[in-house]
Design a protein around this motif. Sequence first.
Motif, short mmCIF file in Angstrom:
data_model
loop_
_atom_site.label_atom_id
_atom_site.label_comp_id
_atom_site.label_asym_id
_atom_site.label_seq_id
_atom_site.Cartn_x
_atom_site.Cartn_y
_atom_site.Cartn_z
N LEU A 141 0.83 -1.21 0.00
CA LEU A 141 0.00 0.00 0.00
C LEU A 141 0.86 1.26 0.00
N GLY A 142 2.03 1.19 0.64
CA GLY A 142 2.95 2.32 0.62
C GLY A 142 3.45 2.62 -0.78
N LEU A 143 3.74 1.56 -1.54
CA LEU A 143 4.19 1.73 -2.92
C LEU A 143 3.07 2.30 -3.81
N ILE A 144 1.84 1.82 -3.60
CA ILE A 144 0.70 2.36 -4.35
C ILE A 144 0.52 3.84 -4.01
N ASN A 145 0.64 4.17 -2.73
CA ASN A 145 0.52 5.57 -2.31
C ASN A 145 1.61 6.43 -2.95
N ASP A 146 2.83 5.91 -2.98
CA ASP A 146 3.94 6.66 -3.59
C ASP A 146 3.69 6.89 -5.07
N LYS A 147 3.11 5.90 -5.73
CA LYS A 147 2.84 6.02 -7.17
C LYS A 147 1.79 7.11 -7.43
N ILE A 148 0.71 7.08 -6.66
CA ILE A 148 -0.33 8.10 -6.80
C ILE A 148 0.23 9.48 -6.48
N ASP A 149 1.03 9.53 -5.43
CA ASP A 149 1.64 10.78 -4.99
C ASP A 149 2.55 11.36 -6.08
#
Length: 197
Positions: free
Chosen positions: A92-100
């Motif tokens: 989920l951290g990686l998904i958040n970083d991608k969106i960010d």
Amino acid sequence: MTIKDPSSHVNSLAKPTVPSAKERREFFRIDNDVIFDVQPVDKQTIDTMPAIDVVSDGPSWQVLEALSALDQKTQHCASALNTKQPALGQYLGLINDKIDLIARHSIFSHYQHLPKTRISLSEEGLAFKNSRMLYKNSFVVVRIIFLPHFAPVVSFAQVIRCESRDNSYNVAAKFYQLAPAQQQVIANTLIKAQQRA
């Protein structure tokens, strides 16, 4: 609380073996790469307008503030999830970083004309180089975007010192009427910088 001179301890970390939160607020200083600009304002402007209205960028700045607020809200949840389910937390951290990354890239062009520089920072003030003289006790509005996460702060500040140095001026200022949300961004930035040090 007595305002500490934000230019003191520049380029050094002044802290005891186990610093308290109060000591970190007063003495922790570190240089940060930021997108930064400053402009003089008069006292009447400060008394009648919020700082954001002086340097308003409309929707782009609002997006930066919203992203920063969401980052702060998710920190506790992410920490708890990483403890209980590290693999899921990492995903989920990686998904958040991608969106960010996508969100910040889409608005970066709006701010890339602003100069990138280094400032010295505490929770109560800042020190920076300026191309022109600013009078002691005069007021300015500062706009700061902390990199690499584009965490934004805009605030009034009062000049406490301005010294000529090598064709520029070293300015020390204390934040004036700093909003709690902006104060939290600065505190989080200092904590992250301290953790990296």
